[in-house]
Design a protein around this motif. Sequence first.
Motif, PDB file in Angstrom:
ATOM      1  N   SER A 192       0.831  -1.201  -0.111  1.00 46.64           N
ATOM      2  CA  SER A 192      -0.069  -0.012   0.039  1.00 46.64           C
ATOM      3  C   SER A 192       0.886   1.257   0.059  1.00 46.64           C
ATOM      4  N   PHE A 193       2.045   1.260   0.719  1.00 43.77           N
ATOM      5  CA  PHE A 193       2.668   2.438   1.044  1.00 43.77           C
ATOM      6  C   PHE A 193       3.284   2.730  -0.304  1.00 43.77           C
ATOM      7  N   PHE A 194       4.357   1.824  -0.749  1.00 41.68           N
ATOM      8  CA  PHE A 194       5.008   2.177  -2.023  1.00 41.68           C
ATOM      9  C   PHE A 194       4.157   2.164  -3.282  1.00 41.68           C
ATOM     10  N   ALA A 195       3.104   1.254  -3.418  1.00 45.64           N
ATOM     11  CA  ALA A 195       2.290   1.687  -4.691  1.00 45.64           C
ATOM     12  C   ALA A 195       1.535   3.042  -4.549  1.00 45.64           C
ATOM     13  N   THR A 196       0.883   3.357  -3.545  1.00 48.53           N
ATOM     14  CA  THR A 196       0.286   4.808  -3.446  1.00 48.53           C
ATOM     15  C   THR A 196       1.212   5.799  -3.810  1.00 48.53           C
ATOM     16  N   ASN A 197       2.478   5.862  -3.181  1.00 52.13           N
ATOM     17  CA  ASN A 197       3.349   6.716  -3.288  1.00 52.13           C
ATOM     18  C   ASN A 197       4.247   6.834  -4.730  1.00 52.13           C
ATOM     19  N   ALA A 198       4.003   5.770  -5.408  1.00 53.99           N
ATOM     20  CA  ALA A 198       4.770   5.698  -6.766  1.00 53.99           C
ATOM     21  C   ALA A 198       3.432   6.416  -7.326  1.00 53.99           C
ATOM     22  N   MET A 199       2.324   6.387  -7.200  1.00 54.30           N
ATOM     23  CA  MET A 199       1.211   6.840  -7.990  1.00 54.30           C
ATOM     24  C   MET A 199       1.358   8.517  -7.842  1.00 54.30           C
ATOM     25  N   LEU A 200       1.689   8.870  -6.672  1.00 49.65           N
ATOM     26  CA  LEU A 200       1.842  10.221  -6.143  1.00 49.65           C
ATOM     27  C   LEU A 200       3.169  11.046  -6.741  1.00 49.65           C
ATOM     28  N   ALA A 201       4.027  10.269  -7.050  1.00 49.18           N
ATOM     29  CA  ALA A 201       5.297  10.735  -7.338  1.00 49.18           C
ATOM     30  C   ALA A 201       5.164  11.654  -8.351  1.00 49.18           C
ATOM     31  N   SER A 202       4.558  11.405  -9.375  1.00 49.67           N
ATOM     32  CA  SER A 202       4.374  12.153 -10.590  1.00 49.67           C
ATOM     33  C   SER A 202       3.607  13.637 -10.204  1.00 49.67           C
ATOM     34  N   ARG A 203       2.817  13.799  -9.158  1.00 49.76           N
ATOM     35  CA  ARG A 203       2.420  14.748  -8.463  1.00 49.76           C
ATOM     36  C   ARG A 203       3.071  15.646  -7.625  1.00 49.76           C
ATOM     37  N   HIS A 204       4.166  15.041  -7.460  1.00 53.14           N
ATOM     38  CA  HIS A 204       5.260  15.684  -6.487  1.00 53.14           C
ATOM     39  C   HIS A 204       4.804  15.995  -5.024  1.00 53.14           C
ATOM     40  N   VAL A 205       4.067  14.944  -4.512  1.00 53.83           N
ATOM     41  CA  VAL A 205       3.462  15.154  -3.164  1.00 53.83           C
ATOM     42  C   VAL A 205       3.525  13.601  -2.545  1.00 53.83           C
ATOM     43  N   GLY A 206       4.230  12.698  -3.379  1.00 58.67           N
ATOM     44  CA  GLY A 206       4.747  11.234  -2.691  1.00 58.67           C
ATOM     45  C   GLY A 206       5.588  11.621  -1.678  1.00 58.67           C
ATOM     46  N   LEU A 207       5.703  10.262  -0.713  1.00 57.25           N
ATOM     47  CA  LEU A 207       6.642  10.290   0.477  1.00 57.25           C
ATOM     48  C   LEU A 207       7.778   9.158   0.081  1.00 57.25           C
ATOM     49  N   SER A 208       8.900   9.342   0.812  1.00 55.57           N
ATOM     50  CA  SER A 208       9.778   8.081   0.653  1.00 55.57           C
ATOM     51  C   SER A 208       9.715   7.315   2.151  1.00 55.57           C
ATOM     52  N   ILE A 209      10.083   6.116   2.259  1.00 61.01           N
ATOM     53  CA  ILE A 209      10.299   5.418   3.318  1.00 61.01           C
ATOM     54  C   ILE A 209      11.134   5.908   4.267  1.00 61.01           C
ATOM     55  N   ALA A 210      11.906   7.046   3.906  1.00 64.00           N
ATOM     56  CA  ALA A 210      13.028   7.603   4.858  1.00 64.00           C
ATOM     57  C   ALA A 210      12.386   8.801   5.382  1.00 64.00           C
ATOM     58  N   ASP A 211      11.422   9.254   4.954  1.00 67.25           N
ATOM     59  CA  ASP A 211      10.759  10.432   5.456  1.00 67.25           C
ATOM     60  C   ASP A 211      10.277  10.433   6.856  1.00 67.25           C
ATOM     61  N   GLU A 212      10.226  11.481   7.696  1.00 64.54           N
ATOM     62  CA  GLU A 212       9.994  11.321   9.118  1.00 64.54           C
ATOM     63  C   GLU A 212       8.459  10.621   9.228  1.00 64.54           C
ATOM     64  N   GLY A 213       8.563   9.775   9.967  1.00 64.14           N
ATOM     65  CA  GLY A 213       7.291   9.174  10.494  1.00 64.14           C
ATOM     66  C   GLY A 213       6.766   7.850   9.480  1.00 64.14           C
ATOM     67  N   CYS A 214       7.495   7.868   8.363  1.00 65.35           N
ATOM     68  CA  CYS A 214       6.811   6.926   7.408  1.00 65.35           C
ATOM     69  C   CYS A 214       7.282   5.540   7.844  1.00 65.35           C
ATOM     70  N   LEU A 215       8.709   4.958   8.256  1.00 64.55           N
ATOM     71  CA  LEU A 215       8.901   3.837   8.601  1.00 64.55           C
ATOM     72  C   LEU A 215       8.015   3.462   9.728  1.00 64.55           C
ATOM     73  N   ARG A 216       7.772   4.487  10.695  1.00 63.65           N
ATOM     74  CA  ARG A 216       6.894   4.000  11.915  1.00 63.65           C
ATOM     75  C   ARG A 216       5.455   3.585  11.471  1.00 63.65           C
ATOM     76  N   ALA A 217       4.815   4.429  10.488  1.00 64.41           N
ATOM     77  CA  ALA A 217       3.659   4.252  10.219  1.00 64.41           C
ATOM     78  C   ALA A 217       3.437   2.777   9.455  1.00 64.41           C
ATOM     79  N   VAL A 218       4.549   2.542   8.666  1.00 70.00           N
ATOM     80  CA  VAL A 218       4.424   0.988   7.868  1.00 70.00           C
ATOM     81  C   VAL A 218       4.613   0.120   8.877  1.00 70.00           C
ATOM     82  N   LEU A 219       5.453   0.116   9.798  1.00 77.38           N
ATOM     83  CA  LEU A 219       5.464  -0.944  10.823  1.00 77.38           C
ATOM     84  C   LEU A 219       4.224  -1.158  11.594  1.00 77.38           C
ATOM     85  N   SER A 220       3.591   0.002  12.024  1.00 74.36           N
ATOM     86  CA  SER A 220       2.532  -0.013  13.036  1.00 74.36           C
ATOM     87  C   SER A 220       1.312  -0.561  12.184  1.00 74.36           C
TER      88      SER A 220
END
Length: 286
Positions: free
Chosen positions: A151-179
């Motif tokens: 879910s995380f990587f697929a949705t952010n790959a879709m949003l990359a072309s709109r320049h609003v996507g996130l990386s797993i290294a961004d603040e809070g992202c890894l925590r969100a994926v793990l939880s």
Amino acid sequence: MSTMTLIRTEAARVTEPAPRFTDLLAAEWIKLRSLRSTYWVLALAALVAIVININAVHTDLTYIDHPPAPMPGMRPHKYDPLFHGLGNIAADLMAVAAGSLGAITVFGEYTTGMIRTTFAAVPDRRGVIAAKVLLISGITGLAGAAVSTVSFFATNAMLASRHVGLSIADEGCLRAVLSYAAIVPTCALIGMALGALLRHATASIVSLVMLMFIMPLMFGGDRYRWLKEIGTHLPLATVQRLTINPNSSATMGKYAPSVLDSWVTMGVWALVAVVTTTVVVRRRDV
């Protein structure tokens, strides 16, 4: 029965090796695999959850390309990929599926009477429960990790072309994926505890739904702090707190728990569920 036969029987019991933990795991896997509907439901729920998250972001692409004009006196809305890409609906679906699977693994054996055969072959009830806990938490953990990661990587790959996507290294992202992944085995263990306590299919599933979805409605609002704090320490509230984007304006309102508090709460729910299952199964007659 002759004396010689009794002696041979007792000798066989003495020399028969105790079952290893790997044998218990294999036995539990055979039981689970024989019920094809259970793991197919979990797999289907994981697939549907991923589709829900991807569809939610795909639907938002139009609004990202053509954002509505902000209301007078309000700041323009900033799109939050974490909130939409790791949505509550998909998490709720996985919670019900995993909790139901956990409950079935316990009350299913009591319903069919197979639990008598299990304990006759393996008198060590703690070993049996430990094998169940490890197997169910492992399977549901893999399902949760698949939903969260895809879910995380697929949705952010879709949003990359709109320049609003996130990386797993961004603040809070890894925590969100793990939880988002960890709440799935936690709900499975809670389902096991309810199955051990109630030993009834309908009662276990209804109790699971009440705990996950009805009780949060009773402990909401910011008027009374003690009510709000009870609500924020329920299972699904922990993942809601841990998936909040630190760089967004989203909050849980007043009296919100800290990140550490939410992690501890999730762990306590899992631990209490395992202890409850173990104690109930050991002390109750089959």
